[in-house]
Design a protein around this motif. Structure first.
Motif, mmCIF file in Angstrom:
data_model
loop_
_atom_site.group_PDB
_atom_site.id
_atom_site.type_symbol
_atom_site.label_atom_id
_atom_site.label_comp_id
_atom_site.label_asym_id
_atom_site.label_seq_id
_atom_site.Cartn_x
_atom_site.Cartn_y
_atom_site.Cartn_z
ATOM 1 N N LYS A 2 0.848 -1.183 0.000
ATOM 2 C CA LYS A 2 0.000 0.000 0.000
ATOM 3 C C LYS A 2 0.885 1.234 0.000
ATOM 4 C CE LYS A 2 -4.501 -0.935 1.149
ATOM 5 N NZ LYS A 2 -5.608 -0.271 0.677
ATOM 6 N N SER A 3 0.490 2.195 -0.811
ATOM 7 C CA SER A 3 1.246 3.434 -0.872
ATOM 8 C C SER A 3 0.269 4.562 -1.133
ATOM 9 C CB SER A 3 2.288 3.356 -1.991
ATOM 10 O OG SER A 3 2.918 4.598 -2.140
ATOM 11 N N LYS A 4 0.324 5.593 -0.319
ATOM 12 C CA LYS A 4 -0.568 6.729 -0.516
ATOM 13 C C LYS A 4 0.048 7.670 -1.541
ATOM 14 C CE LYS A 4 -3.301 6.688 3.488
ATOM 15 N NZ LYS A 4 -4.464 7.360 3.894
ATOM 16 N N LEU A 5 -0.810 8.130 -2.393
ATOM 17 C CA LEU A 5 -0.365 9.092 -3.394
ATOM 18 C C LEU A 5 -0.594 10.501 -2.856
ATOM 19 C CD1 LEU A 5 -1.964 7.440 -6.537
ATOM 20 C CD2 LEU A 5 0.450 7.498 -5.994
ATOM 21 N N THR A 6 0.351 11.383 -3.106
ATOM 22 C CA THR A 6 0.175 12.778 -2.720
ATOM 23 C C THR A 6 -0.744 13.455 -3.725
ATOM 24 O OG1 THR A 6 2.033 13.578 -4.040
ATOM 25 C CG2 THR A 6 2.529 12.822 -1.789
ATOM 26 N N SER A 7 -1.239 14.617 -3.370
ATOM 27 C CA SER A 7 -2.138 15.332 -4.297
ATOM 28 C C SER A 7 -1.392 15.694 -5.586
ATOM 29 C CB SER A 7 -2.702 16.586 -3.634
ATOM 30 O OG SER A 7 -1.660 17.414 -3.184
ATOM 31 N N GLU A 8 -0.094 15.975 -5.490
ATOM 32 C CA GLU A 8 0.710 16.286 -6.669
ATOM 33 C C GLU A 8 0.815 15.060 -7.583
ATOM 34 O OE1 GLU A 8 5.217 17.886 -7.801
ATOM 35 O OE2 GLU A 8 4.690 17.542 -5.700
ATOM 36 N N GLU A 9 0.999 13.868 -6.983
ATOM 37 C CA GLU A 9 1.089 12.627 -7.761
ATOM 38 C C GLU A 9 -0.252 12.283 -8.407
ATOM 39 O OE1 GLU A 9 4.577 10.806 -4.848
ATOM 40 O OE2 GLU A 9 2.472 10.275 -4.509
ATOM 41 N N LYS A 10 -1.337 12.511 -7.679
ATOM 42 C CA LYS A 10 -2.669 12.271 -8.224
ATOM 43 C C LYS A 10 -2.930 13.194 -9.410
ATOM 44 C CE LYS A 10 -4.641 10.689 -3.859
ATOM 45 N NZ LYS A 10 -5.585 10.992 -2.774
ATOM 46 N N THR A 22 -0.827 1.540 -18.038
ATOM 47 C CA THR A 22 -0.482 1.731 -16.624
ATOM 48 C C THR A 22 1.002 1.486 -16.354
ATOM 49 O OG1 THR A 22 -2.736 1.210 -15.934
ATOM 50 C CG2 THR A 22 -1.013 0.968 -14.271
ATOM 51 N N PRO A 23 1.608 0.421 -16.894
ATOM 52 C CA PRO A 23 3.052 0.241 -16.645
ATOM 53 C C PRO A 23 3.896 1.404 -17.186
ATOM 54 C CG PRO A 23 2.094 -1.814 -17.416
ATOM 55 C CD PRO A 23 1.039 -0.774 -17.554
ATOM 56 N N GLU A 24 3.509 1.943 -18.348
ATOM 57 C CA GLU A 24 4.251 3.081 -18.904
ATOM 58 C C GLU A 24 4.082 4.312 -18.021
ATOM 59 O OE1 GLU A 24 4.081 2.161 -23.703
ATOM 60 O OE2 GLU A 24 2.312 3.031 -22.737
ATOM 61 N N LEU A 25 2.850 4.552 -17.556
ATOM 62 C CA LEU A 25 2.597 5.700 -16.677
ATOM 63 C C LEU A 25 3.364 5.547 -15.366
ATOM 64 C CD1 LEU A 25 1.107 8.338 -16.084
ATOM 65 C CD2 LEU A 25 -0.848 6.964 -15.310
ATOM 66 N N THR A 26 3.396 4.338 -14.831
ATOM 67 C CA THR A 26 4.126 4.087 -13.582
ATOM 68 C C THR A 26 5.617 4.372 -13.769
ATOM 69 O OG1 THR A 26 2.529 2.362 -12.999
ATOM 70 C CG2 THR A 26 4.615 2.353 -11.809
ATOM 71 N N LYS A 27 6.162 3.958 -14.903
ATOM 72 C CA LYS A 27 7.581 4.199 -15.187
ATOM 73 C C LYS A 27 7.874 5.701 -15.261
ATOM 74 C CE LYS A 27 11.205 3.148 -18.507
ATOM 75 N NZ LYS A 27 11.544 2.691 -19.830
ATOM 76 N N ILE A 28 7.009 6.437 -15.940
ATOM 77 C CA ILE A 28 7.183 7.890 -16.064
ATOM 78 C C ILE A 28 7.103 8.545 -14.688
ATOM 79 C CG2 ILE A 28 6.142 10.006 -16.979
ATOM 80 C CD1 ILE A 28 5.277 8.300 -19.424
ATOM 81 N N ASN A 30 7.805 7.138 -11.799
ATOM 82 C CA ASN A 30 9.014 6.787 -11.044
ATOM 83 C C ASN A 30 10.157 7.728 -11.397
ATOM 84 O OD1 ASN A 30 7.834 4.649 -9.675
ATOM 85 N ND2 ASN A 30 8.461 3.130 -11.185
ATOM 86 N N GLU A 31 10.278 8.029 -12.694
ATOM 87 C CA GLU A 31 11.350 8.927 -13.134
ATOM 88 C C GLU A 31 11.081 10.368 -12.708
ATOM 89 O OE1 GLU A 31 11.402 8.208 -17.348
ATOM 90 O OE2 GLU A 31 12.292 6.218 -17.128
ATOM 91 N N ASP A 38 4.287 1.288 -7.445
ATOM 92 C CA ASP A 38 3.852 -0.038 -7.867
ATOM 93 C C ASP A 38 2.748 0.132 -8.911
ATOM 94 O OD1 ASP A 38 1.878 -2.624 -6.874
ATOM 95 O OD2 ASP A 38 4.007 -2.983 -7.247
ATOM 96 N N ASN A 39 2.750 -0.716 -9.942
ATOM 97 C CA ASN A 39 1.705 -0.645 -10.968
ATOM 98 C C ASN A 39 0.310 -0.704 -10.358
ATOM 99 O OD1 ASN A 39 3.341 -0.423 -13.237
ATOM 100 N ND2 ASN A 39 3.435 -2.628 -13.566
ATOM 101 N N GLU A 40 0.149 -1.519 -9.314
ATOM 102 C CA GLU A 40 -1.167 -1.685 -8.691
ATOM 103 C C GLU A 40 -1.673 -0.382 -8.079
ATOM 104 O OE1 GLU A 40 -3.536 -4.206 -8.552
ATOM 105 O OE2 GLU A 40 -2.233 -4.904 -10.154
#
Length: 177
Positions: A2-10, A22-28, A30-31, A38-40
């Motif tokens: 479990k990981s909470k997303l910040t408002s900036e990340e949302k 989703t995997p591409e968005l997750t990679k972007i 992360n960078e 996590d993809n989930e």
């Protein structure tokens, strides 16, 4: 995890989710945020917000799957060791020994089975393929009459046939009494 997303990340997800997996968005992400997402986590956020990417993942009419196999394709089943051959579309497979036997000798009745005389499931020589009644095959298996030597196996199948026939005659005679 479990990981909470910040408002900036949302906000980042809402601005960048279109036309991207989703995997591409997750990679972007992360960078961009120098963090490991996590993809989930990303997938769940998109799902709960009703964010659809616009990528159509459904098959189009007459489109074939990436793993489509043409008729005549073969594979060896890891579970039972038998070789299967694709005989028809869309996804009809049959045992290779049955296909070979049928091609050489004609149709195989449903109560019959094709066995390997030498026990080698990869030896498709016609003299190694034996057509036998399923009940005789079962009797031979129960009496351990299958051998690595094909001549011994053929003899064992004859013995199994004699046992089955004598059992049938005995039952028939018992009914008469």
């Amino acid at each position: 995890m479990k990981s909470k997303l910040t408002s900036e990340e949302k906000q980042f997800i809402r601005e960048n989710y279109m036309n991207i997996t989703t995997p591409e968005l997750t990679k972007i992400m992360n960078e961009h945020f120098n963090r490991i997402f996590d993809n989930e986590v990303v997938r769940n956020y998109k799902k709960h917000q009703g964010l659809k990417t616009g990528i159509n993942t459904q098959f189009k009419k007459n489109q074939k799957a990436h793993n489509h196999k043409p008729i005549g394709s073969e594979f060896i089943c890891k579970k039972d060791g038998y070789t299967y051959v694709k005989i028809a579309e869309p996804n009809t497979w049959n045992l290779k020994q049955r296909v070979i036997y049928k091609k050489a000798f004609g149709d195989i009745p449903t109560e019959k089975s094709v066995v390997f005389a030498d026990g080698n499931k990869q030896n498709f020589d016609l003299d190694n393929l034996v057509l036998v009644d399923r009940k005789i095959k079962l009797m031979a298996k129960n009496k351990r009459l299958f051998y690595k030597d094909k001549d011994l196996t053929k003899t064992g199948l004859l013995i199994a046939e004699l046992i089955c026939r004598s059992s049938e005659v005995r039952k028939k005679n018992e009914r008469k009494d």
